[in-house]
Design a protein around this motif. Structure first.
Motif, PDB file in Angstrom:
ATOM      1  N   ALA A   1       0.830  -1.207   0.000  1.00  0.00           N
ATOM      2  CA  ALA A   1       0.000   0.000   0.000  1.00  0.00           C
ATOM      3  C   ALA A   1       0.865   1.258   0.000  1.00  0.00           C
ATOM      4  O   ALA A   1       0.578   2.230  -0.714  1.00  0.00           O
ATOM      5  N   LEU A   2       1.930   1.258   0.793  1.00  0.00           N
ATOM      6  CA  LEU A   2       2.815   2.420   0.823  1.00  0.00           C
ATOM      7  C   LEU A   2       3.563   2.590  -0.497  1.00  0.00           C
ATOM      8  O   LEU A   2       3.712   3.708  -1.006  1.00  0.00           O
ATOM      9  N   LEU A   3       4.040   1.497  -1.067  1.00  0.00           N
ATOM     10  CA  LEU A   3       4.731   1.587  -2.354  1.00  0.00           C
ATOM     11  C   LEU A   3       3.821   2.205  -3.411  1.00  0.00           C
ATOM     12  O   LEU A   3       4.226   3.122  -4.146  1.00  0.00           O
ATOM     13  N   LEU A   4       2.586   1.721  -3.513  1.00  0.00           N
ATOM     14  CA  LEU A   4       1.661   2.250  -4.512  1.00  0.00           C
ATOM     15  C   LEU A   4       1.361   3.719  -4.256  1.00  0.00           C
ATOM     16  O   LEU A   4       1.205   4.509  -5.197  1.00  0.00           O
ATOM     17  N   ARG A   5       1.291   4.100  -2.992  1.00  0.00           N
ATOM     18  CA  ARG A   5       1.088   5.511  -2.656  1.00  0.00           C
ATOM     19  C   ARG A   5       2.252   6.359  -3.160  1.00  0.00           C
ATOM     20  O   ARG A   5       2.048   7.439  -3.727  1.00  0.00           O
ATOM     21  N   TRP A   6       3.484   5.874  -2.972  1.00  0.00           N
ATOM     22  CA  TRP A   6       4.655   6.643  -3.395  1.00  0.00           C
ATOM     23  C   TRP A   6       4.826   6.658  -4.903  1.00  0.00           C
ATOM     24  O   TRP A   6       5.441   7.577  -5.460  1.00  0.00           O
ATOM     25  N   LEU A   7       4.286   5.653  -5.586  1.00  0.00           N
ATOM     26  CA  LEU A   7       4.386   5.594  -7.042  1.00  0.00           C
ATOM     27  C   LEU A   7       3.293   6.409  -7.724  1.00  0.00           C
ATOM     28  O   LEU A   7       3.365   6.673  -8.921  1.00  0.00           O
ATOM     29  N   ALA A   8       2.249   6.758  -6.988  1.00  0.00           N
ATOM     30  CA  ALA A   8       1.125   7.487  -7.561  1.00  0.00           C
ATOM     31  C   ALA A   8       1.368   8.994  -7.487  1.00  0.00           C
ATOM     32  O   ALA A   8       2.353   9.466  -6.931  1.00  0.00           O
ATOM     33  N   GLY A   9       0.446   9.733  -8.067  1.00  0.00           N
ATOM     34  CA  GLY A   9       0.482  11.182  -7.931  1.00  0.00           C
ATOM     35  C   GLY A   9       1.322  11.879  -8.973  1.00  0.00           C
ATOM     36  O   GLY A   9       1.777  11.285  -9.953  1.00  0.00           O
ATOM     37  N   PRO A  10       1.538  13.183  -8.775  1.00  0.00           N
ATOM     38  CA  PRO A  10       2.289  13.993  -9.751  1.00  0.00           C
ATOM     39  C   PRO A  10       3.698  13.454  -9.955  1.00  0.00           C
ATOM     40  O   PRO A  10       4.286  12.867  -9.052  1.00  0.00           O
ATOM     41  N   TRP A  11       4.222  13.704 -11.171  1.00  0.00           N
ATOM     42  CA  TRP A  11       5.560  13.217 -11.525  1.00  0.00           C
ATOM     43  C   TRP A  11       6.375  14.346 -12.114  1.00  0.00           C
ATOM     44  O   TRP A  11       5.823  15.141 -12.878  1.00  0.00           O
ATOM     45  N   PRO A  12       7.656  14.489 -11.809  1.00  0.00           N
ATOM     46  CA  PRO A  12       8.445  13.630 -10.925  1.00  0.00           C
ATOM     47  C   PRO A  12       7.956  13.696  -9.487  1.00  0.00           C
ATOM     48  O   PRO A  12       7.375  14.693  -9.068  1.00  0.00           O
ATOM     49  N   PRO A  13       8.217  12.623  -8.720  1.00  0.00           N
ATOM     50  CA  PRO A  13       7.704  12.567  -7.354  1.00  0.00           C
ATOM     51  C   PRO A  13       8.532  13.435  -6.410  1.00  0.00           C
ATOM     52  O   PRO A  13       9.606  13.906  -6.760  1.00  0.00           O
ATOM     53  N   TRP A  14       8.033  13.585  -5.182  1.00  0.00           N
ATOM     54  CA  TRP A  14       8.757  14.387  -4.188  1.00  0.00           C
ATOM     55  C   TRP A  14       9.992  13.675  -3.667  1.00  0.00           C
ATOM     56  O   TRP A  14      10.905  14.302  -3.153  1.00  0.00           O
ATOM     57  N   TRP A  15      10.038  12.341  -3.794  1.00  0.00           N
ATOM     58  CA  TRP A  15      11.164  11.565  -3.274  1.00  0.00           C
ATOM     59  C   TRP A  15      12.220  11.339  -4.364  1.00  0.00           C
ATOM     60  O   TRP A  15      11.911  11.315  -5.551  1.00  0.00           O
ATOM     61  N   SER A  16      13.462  11.140  -3.931  1.00  0.00           N
ATOM     62  CA  SER A  16      14.568  10.900  -4.873  1.00  0.00           C
ATOM     63  C   SER A  16      14.771   9.425  -5.173  1.00  0.00           C
ATOM     64  O   SER A  16      15.171   9.050  -6.275  1.00  0.00           O
ATOM     65  N   SER A  17      14.540   8.570  -4.177  1.00  0.00           N
ATOM     66  CA  SER A  17      14.672   7.128  -4.373  1.00  0.00           C
ATOM     67  C   SER A  17      13.907   6.401  -3.280  1.00  0.00           C
ATOM     68  O   SER A  17      13.608   6.974  -2.225  1.00  0.00           O
ATOM     69  N   LEU A  18      13.604   5.144  -3.540  1.00  0.00           N
ATOM     70  CA  LEU A  18      12.968   4.259  -2.572  1.00  0.00           C
ATOM     71  C   LEU A  18      13.894   3.065  -2.334  1.00  0.00           C
ATOM     72  O   LEU A  18      14.345   2.430  -3.291  1.00  0.00           O
ATOM     73  N   THR A  19      14.165   2.762  -1.076  1.00  0.00           N
ATOM     74  CA  THR A  19      14.934   1.571  -0.715  1.00  0.00           C
ATOM     75  C   THR A  19      14.105   0.847   0.332  1.00  0.00           C
ATOM     76  O   THR A  19      14.045   1.266   1.488  1.00  0.00           O
ATOM     77  N   LEU A  20      13.452  -0.246  -0.082  1.00  0.00           N
ATOM     78  CA  LEU A  20      12.380  -0.817   0.725  1.00  0.00           C
ATOM     79  C   LEU A  20      12.512  -2.330   0.849  1.00  0.00           C
ATOM     80  O   LEU A  20      12.781  -3.032  -0.134  1.00  0.00           O
ATOM     81  N   MET A  21      12.279  -2.819   2.059  1.00  0.00           N
ATOM     82  CA  MET A  21      12.273  -4.256   2.319  1.00  0.00           C
ATOM     83  C   MET A  21      10.878  -4.819   2.065  1.00  0.00           C
ATOM     84  O   MET A  21       9.877  -4.294   2.560  1.00  0.00           O
ATOM     85  N   PHE A  22      10.817  -5.912   1.297  1.00  0.00           N
ATOM     86  CA  PHE A  22       9.561  -6.605   1.024  1.00  0.00           C
ATOM     87  C   PHE A  22       9.752  -8.113   1.190  1.00  0.00           C
ATOM     88  O   PHE A  22      10.881  -8.609   1.172  1.00  0.00           O
ATOM     89  N   GLN A  23       8.653  -8.815   1.303  1.00  0.00           N
ATOM     90  CA  GLN A  23       8.715 -10.256   1.121  1.00  0.00           C
ATOM     91  C   GLN A  23       9.264 -10.518  -0.282  1.00  0.00           C
ATOM     92  O   GLN A  23       8.980  -9.772  -1.232  1.00  0.00           O
ATOM     93  N   ARG A  24      10.055 -11.565  -0.425  1.00  0.00           N
ATOM     94  CA  ARG A  24      10.710 -11.835  -1.699  1.00  0.00           C
ATOM     95  C   ARG A  24       9.707 -11.924  -2.855  1.00  0.00           C
ATOM     96  O   ARG A  24       9.947 -11.409  -3.952  1.00  0.00           O
TER      97      ARG A  24
END
Length: 273
Positions: A126-149
């Motif tokens: 849910a958080l990943l999809l939130r960060w991928l949505a919205g205006p582009w380019p996004p407010w963040w520079s990069s995502l480094t995220l732990m997920f289930q494999r």
């Protein structure tokens, strides 16, 4: 000079125990945490936004790179341990007690922040999809995220693979994801039943003439019935069959064979129709 207190002792001293209801799994290995903190690249004086810091293992690793960290923690039991880090690192750590799904992260972390997190498994997608949505380019520079494999493999999957689906398209149509590190389940306390992986995502240029909401509806329809041919799964979308024909996409194909570029082209055609 003595090093930081072992995380196992921090957890014991504060009486912390990972809560299954919050999707928590703590990493105790400081070398592994340092490797994760290094994935975005140099962070000296950079802004970092962290979700679910728990007892603060990854938080410390990020602070030791020289980063300025905003950390959001829902579990109030972890706040005393994080307060100790706030005191140790003066003005470079700001801890927010709250739910990451309800935080205005851009206002808290600022434009250009790197998001780095050992995400709670129950809210990671849910958080990943939130960060991928919205205006582009996004407010963040990069995502480094732990997920289930398995989730990590879905994010980076290519057409024709069993993991390719809506999440693959959402992550790849205007960003570049990669699996940066595999993490064995033994690295966590408690040890989860599944393997994990760290995914690194950087934004790319947004294709012109594509409505993001329409692309989401398109992939939802296509993969909602992934074993059906496109002519069946997309029949509820106006002009979809005409767009398929105009683009030379065989309507007898299934969604899992359609590339990200083809989905983008189809969304562009429907956006302009």
């Amino acid at each position: 000079m003595a090093g930081p207190e072992p995380l196992r002792e921090v957890i014991a001293r504060h009486g912390l125990q990972a809560a299954k209801s919050l999707g928590q799994n703590f990493i105790l290995d400081r070398q592994l945490l340092a490797r994760i903190a290094a994935i975005p690249g140099p962070l000296d004086n950079a802004s970092v936004y962290e979700v679910g810091p728990g007892p603060g293992g990854l938080t410390r690793a990020l602070l030791e790179t020289g980063a300025k960290v905003v950390a959001v923690e829902r579990d109030r039991r972890c706040l005393p341990a994080l307060a100790e880090l706030e005191a140790e690192f003066a003005e470079r750590l700001h801890v927010i007690s709250g739910d990451a799904l309800e935080i205005d992260e851009r206002a808290e972390a600022g434009d250009g922040a790197h998001i780095v997190a050992n995400l709670p498994y129950n809210v990671g997608t849910a958080l990943l999809l939130r960060w991928l949505a919205g205006p582009w380019p996004p407010w963040w520079s990069s995502l480094t995220l732990m997920f289930q494999r398995e989730v990590a493999e879905r994010i980076v999957a290519k057409p024709g693979s069993e993991h390719y689906g809506r999440l693959s398209v959402a992550a790849q149509w205007r960003a570049t994801p990669r699996i940066a590190m595999a993490v064995h389940r033994s690295a966590f306390v408690p040890s989860p039943k599944v393997a994990s992986a760290v995914v690194h995502v950087v934004p790319a240029e947004e294709p012109d003439g594509v409505d993001a909401g329409l692309l989401e509806r398109l992939t939802a329809a296509a993969f909602g019935q992934r074993r059906k041919m496109l002519r069946s799964s997309l029949k509820a979308m106006p002009d979809a069959l005409d767009a398929l024909a105009a683009l030379g996409i065989d309507p007898a194909r299934r969604a899992e064979t359609v590339s990200v570029a083809e989905f983008v082209a189809l969304a562009r055609a429907l956006s302009s129709s």
